[in-house]
Design an enzyme around this catalytic site. Structure first.
Site, PDB file in Angstrom:
ATOM      1  CG  HIS A  35      43.365  54.928  71.196  1.00 23.26           C
ATOM      2  ND1 HIS A  35      43.263  53.584  70.857  1.00 23.26           N
ATOM      3  CD2 HIS A  35      44.050  54.970  72.354  1.00 23.26           C
ATOM      4  CE1 HIS A  35      43.883  52.868  71.778  1.00 23.26           C
ATOM      5  NE2 HIS A  35      44.366  53.679  72.697  1.00 23.26           N
TER       6      HIS A  35
ATOM      7  CE  LYS B  10      53.160  53.236  78.793  1.00 25.67           C
ATOM      8  NZ  LYS B  10      52.618  53.368  77.482  1.00 25.67           N
TER       9      LYS B  10
ATOM     10  CD  GLU C  69      44.679  55.304  77.035  1.00 26.54           C
ATOM     11  OE1 GLU C  69      44.931  54.470  77.916  1.00 26.54           O
ATOM     12  OE2 GLU C  69      44.437  54.990  75.849  1.00 26.54           O
TER      13      GLU C  69
ATOM     14  CG  HIS D  41      41.403  46.465  68.411  1.00 27.19           C
ATOM     15  ND1 HIS D  41      41.694  45.162  68.096  1.00 27.19           N
ATOM     16  CD2 HIS D  41      41.743  47.185  67.341  1.00 27.19           C
ATOM     17  CE1 HIS D  41      42.179  45.110  66.874  1.00 27.19           C
ATOM     18  NE2 HIS D  41      42.237  46.319  66.392  1.00 27.19           N
TER      19      HIS D  41
ATOM     20  NE  ARG E  80      72.807  47.359  61.061  1.00 22.69           N
ATOM     21  CZ  ARG E  80      73.780  47.624  60.210  1.00 22.69           C
ATOM     22  NH1 ARG E  80      74.691  48.519  60.520  1.00 22.69           N
ATOM     23  NH2 ARG E  80      73.860  46.995  59.063  1.00 22.69           N
TER      24      ARG E  80
ATOM     25  CD  GLU F 215      51.844  44.250  76.086  1.00 23.02           C
ATOM     26  OE1 GLU F 215      52.141  45.404  75.736  1.00 23.02           O
ATOM     27  OE2 GLU F 215      50.837  43.668  75.692  1.00 23.02           O
TER      28      GLU F 215
ATOM     29  NE  ARG G  49      54.438  48.603  77.777  1.00 28.30           N
ATOM     30  CZ  ARG G  49      55.373  49.366  77.237  1.00 28.30           C
ATOM     31  NH1 ARG G  49      56.652  49.066  77.413  1.00 28.30           N
ATOM     32  NH2 ARG G  49      55.063  50.427  76.517  1.00 28.30           N
TER      33      ARG G  49
ATOM     34  CG  HIS H 245      43.541  49.709  75.283  1.00 26.31           C
ATOM     35  ND1 HIS H 245      43.284  50.262  76.508  1.00 26.31           N
ATOM     36  CD2 HIS H 245      44.345  50.595  74.635  1.00 26.31           C
ATOM     37  CE1 HIS H 245      43.918  51.429  76.603  1.00 26.31           C
ATOM     38  NE2 HIS H 245      44.558  51.658  75.483  1.00 26.31           N
TER      39      HIS H 245
ATOM     40  CE  LYS I  34      53.579  47.946  74.189  1.00 25.09           C
ATOM     41  NZ  LYS I  34      52.180  47.557  74.424  1.00 25.09           N
TER      42      LYS I  34
ATOM     43  CG  ASN J 109      46.997  46.153  76.272  1.00 27.58           C
ATOM     44  OD1 ASN J 109      47.343  47.221  75.776  1.00 27.58           O
ATOM     45  ND2 ASN J 109      47.755  45.063  76.228  1.00 27.58           N
TER      46      ASN J 109
HETATM   47  P1  NAD Z   1      47.428  62.572  67.642  1.00 27.24           P
HETATM   48  O1  NAD Z   1      48.879  62.410  67.744  1.00 27.24           O
HETATM   49  O2  NAD Z   1      46.775  62.212  66.365  1.00 27.24           O
HETATM   50  O3  NAD Z   1      47.072  64.075  68.008  1.00 27.24           O
HETATM   51  C1  NAD Z   1      45.731  64.469  67.991  1.00 27.24           C
HETATM   52  C2  NAD Z   1      45.526  65.805  67.252  1.00 27.24           C
HETATM   53  O4  NAD Z   1      45.908  66.863  68.109  1.00 27.24           O
HETATM   54  C3  NAD Z   1      46.335  65.966  65.979  1.00 27.24           C
HETATM   55  O5  NAD Z   1      45.519  66.584  65.029  1.00 27.24           O
HETATM   56  C4  NAD Z   1      47.466  66.913  66.392  1.00 27.24           C
HETATM   57  O6  NAD Z   1      47.899  67.696  65.309  1.00 27.24           O
HETATM   58  C5  NAD Z   1      46.794  67.755  67.429  1.00 27.24           C
HETATM   59  N1  NAD Z   1      47.659  68.302  68.464  1.00 27.24           N
HETATM   60  C6  NAD Z   1      48.558  67.631  69.190  1.00 27.24           C
HETATM   61  N2  NAD Z   1      49.030  68.406  70.175  1.00 27.24           N
HETATM   62  C7  NAD Z   1      48.441  69.614  70.041  1.00 27.24           C
HETATM   63  C8  NAD Z   1      48.504  70.817  70.771  1.00 27.24           C
HETATM   64  N3  NAD Z   1      49.202  70.913  71.897  1.00 27.24           N
HETATM   65  N4  NAD Z   1      47.807  71.865  70.311  1.00 27.24           N
HETATM   66  C9  NAD Z   1      47.018  71.754  69.204  1.00 27.24           C
HETATM   67  N5  NAD Z   1      46.871  70.621  68.509  1.00 27.24           N
HETATM   68  C10 NAD Z   1      47.576  69.555  68.925  1.00 27.24           C
HETATM   69  O7  NAD Z   1      46.656  61.744  68.771  1.00 27.24           O
HETATM   70  P2  NAD Z   1      47.102  61.161  70.180  1.00 27.24           P
HETATM   71  O8  NAD Z   1      45.837  60.825  70.840  1.00 27.24           O
HETATM   72  O9  NAD Z   1      48.078  62.009  70.873  1.00 27.24           O
HETATM   73  O10 NAD Z   1      47.873  59.820  69.797  1.00 27.24           O
HETATM   74  C11 NAD Z   1      47.235  58.722  69.213  1.00 27.24           C
HETATM   75  C12 NAD Z   1      48.294  57.770  68.743  1.00 27.24           C
HETATM   76  O11 NAD Z   1      49.078  57.353  69.838  1.00 27.24           O
HETATM   77  C13 NAD Z   1      47.742  56.522  68.079  1.00 27.24           C
HETATM   78  O12 NAD Z   1      48.388  56.323  66.855  1.00 27.24           O
HETATM   79  C14 NAD Z   1      48.086  55.410  69.058  1.00 27.24           C
HETATM   80  O13 NAD Z   1      48.331  54.183  68.426  1.00 27.24           O
HETATM   81  C15 NAD Z   1      49.310  55.951  69.707  1.00 27.24           C
HETATM   82  N6  NAD Z   1      49.562  55.408  71.042  1.00 27.24           N
HETATM   83  C16 NAD Z   1      50.780  54.890  71.297  1.00 27.24           C
HETATM   84  C17 NAD Z   1      51.083  54.374  72.546  1.00 27.24           C
HETATM   85  C18 NAD Z   1      52.446  53.857  72.833  1.00 27.24           C
HETATM   86  O14 NAD Z   1      52.637  53.256  73.885  1.00 27.24           O
HETATM   87  N7  NAD Z   1      53.402  54.082  71.972  1.00 27.24           N
HETATM   88  C19 NAD Z   1      50.110  54.383  73.555  1.00 27.24           C
HETATM   89  C20 NAD Z   1      48.864  54.923  73.258  1.00 27.24           C
HETATM   90  C21 NAD Z   1      48.599  55.440  71.996  1.00 27.24           C
HETATM   91  N1  GLY Z   2      49.789  51.702  75.706  1.00 31.10           N
HETATM   92  C1  GLY Z   2      50.124  50.385  76.148  1.00 31.10           C
HETATM   93  C2  GLY Z   2      51.559  50.202  76.452  1.00 31.10           C
HETATM   94  O1  GLY Z   2      52.358  51.099  76.370  1.00 31.10           O
HETATM   95  O2  GLY Z   2      51.955  49.120  76.766  1.00 31.10           O
END
Ligand code: NAD
Ligand code: GLY
Length: 368
Positions: free
Chosen positions: A273, A235, A191, A260, A127, A245, A249, A256, A149, A253
């Site tokens: 993305h 942020k 971003e 999207h 939990r 949100e 917040r 986005h 998130k 977006n």
């Molecule tokens: P990712 O996590 O897929 O990483 C991208 C690639 O880089 C992967 O292949 C990973 O193995 C590689 N990698 C990561 N760090 C590395 C490093 N230092 N050296 C070598 N390789 C490395 O992509 P991302 O862009 O970091 O994240 C995208 C995700 O984040 C999406 O799923 C999206 O929905 C999510 N996201 C979440 C929020 C949130 O608020 N929680 C906000 C924006 C995006």
């Molecule tokens: N990436 C959008 C948020 O965290 O609200």
């Protein structure tokens, strides 16, 4: 403790925490956790993927052991296509094997995919247990790791399963970007540009003044840390004032909504993305110019900055009907109205839900 670290508070009433940038970096994770009030002696499950665990896993485990923690490492597959309930089950299995307790900790060491999944696994194990985020992509450093998130994708859509679960610490080591593929770095820069447009004119102008933005190696460490600091601060500020949100917040977006559409209709994997967000920012910029809420000059400045960062600016050839349908299916639709975050200047935006279908159609035809 290295005092050179930059510290940004995320000032939430119930779960305040810090975003720590630089300092001893990943080597300092043990000490930083102690500083964040995480008791020594506890079990820690570090979740990562091969690209990241290989260069940085041992460093983290060593630092954790030195500070009196009992870490184990779980290496999972982690592309966007692995952001599934099946991966969460793997993390939970590892938590079970490691006998994680209520007082234990999970650590996400990786990009946004690892961060979102580890956060969600921590939110649901017993939990809810504590989680710390160690982002290693630019996108995760400035966005995904901060704000709580967490979640995974469902076959019906992205991030449909999830929970708000704030980390106890976000530790950013910018030197990890040296191994990040350059395309991923550029996607994160989208971003960063977003933060400039939505609220930080100085950041936008700082970026405009940098001759080479597309690769981390060209950026001096101090400048890169400054960019990360300002973005993380932006942020943190938004999240601190609207954790769930309810209102503000939503400005995060920006770009986005159209982004999207591009991700969905071109197929996930065609554009990263951040690249889709870049295209989305140009598109919403055009809509804002059309509605006369933004100047052509500002829209041109935004487009030029995005292009300089090595990001795409052109709207792909898409069926206008499919675009409208996808917009209507967006998570941000309220009472059938698409909510757009619309720029009003460099450093200011407003949320509008009065954009007519005709205006959207006119904008799409200009983009096509
Ligand atoms: P990712 O996590 O897929 O990483 C991208 C690639 O880089 C992967 O292949 C990973 O193995 C590689 N990698 C990561 N760090 C590395 C490093 N230092 N050296 C070598 N390789 C490395 O992509 P991302 O862009 O970091 O994240 C995208 C995700 O984040 C999406 O799923 C999206 O929905 C999510 N996201 C979440 C929020 C949130 O608020 N929680 C906000 C924006 C995006
Ligand atoms: N990436 C959008 C948020 O965290 O609200």
């Amino acid at each position: 403790m290295n005092n050179d670290a930059l510290r940004i508070p995320v000032a939430l009433k119930l779960h305040p925490y810090e975003v720590v940038i630089g300092g001893a970096g990943l080597k300092g994770i043990g000490k930083e956790l102690r500083l964040a009030g995480i008791k020594k002696g506890i079990k820690v499950l570090v979740v990562s993927n091969a690209d990241v665990a290989q260069p940085y896993g041992d460093l983290c485990l060593e630092s954790l052991r030195e500070s009196g923690y009992k870490p184990t490492l779980l290496v999972i597959e982690a592309g966007e296509d692995q952001k599934t309930q099946a991966s969460i089950a793997l993390i939970h299995d590892a938590a079970y094997t490691a006998q994680l307790e209520r007082g234990s900790l999970m650590i996400a060491l990786g990009g946004g995919v690892v961060g979102d999944m580890t956060g969600f696994a921590a939110a649901t194990w017993l939990r809810g247990i504590a989680v710390a985020q160690l982002p290693t992509t630019l996108l995760a450093m400035v966005d995904a790791a901060i704000g709580g998130k967490t979640g995974v994708n469902h076959p019906g859509g992205k991030n449909l399963l999830g929970a708000f679960h704030q980390p106890r610490l976000v530790l950013i080591d910018p030197s990890t970007l040296n191994t990040l593929p350059e395309r991923e770095f550029r996607a994160g820069m989208a971003e960063v540009i977003k933060y400039g447009v939505i609220g930080d004119r100085e950041l936008f102008e700082l970026l405009e003044g940098i001759s080479e933005l597309a690769t981390p190696s060209e950026l001096k460490t101090a400048l890169l840390e400054k960019i990360i600091e300002r973005s993380a601060a932006a942020k943190s500020k938004v999240v601190s004032s609207d954790e769930r949100e309810a209102g503000l917040r939503a400005i995060l977006n920006y770009g986005h909504t159209f982004g999207h559409v591009v991700e969905t209709l071109c197929g996930y994997g065609t554009w990263l993305h951040g690249e889709a967000v870049a295209i989305g920012m140009v598109a919403i910029g055009e809509l804002a110019v059309m509605r006369q809420s933004w100047s052509r000059d500002d829209a041109n400045r935004q487009r030029a900055l995005i292009a300089k960062a090595g990001l795409p600016t052109s709207w792909p050839k898409l069926d206008p009907e499919a675009v409208l349908k996808t917009l209507q299916g967006d998570k941000k639709v309220r009472d059938g109205k698409v909510r757009f975050v619309m720029p009003t200047g460099i450093g200011s935006v407003e949320i509008k839900n009065d954009v007519s279908t005709e205006e959207i159609q006119a904008c799409i035809s200009r983009l096509n």
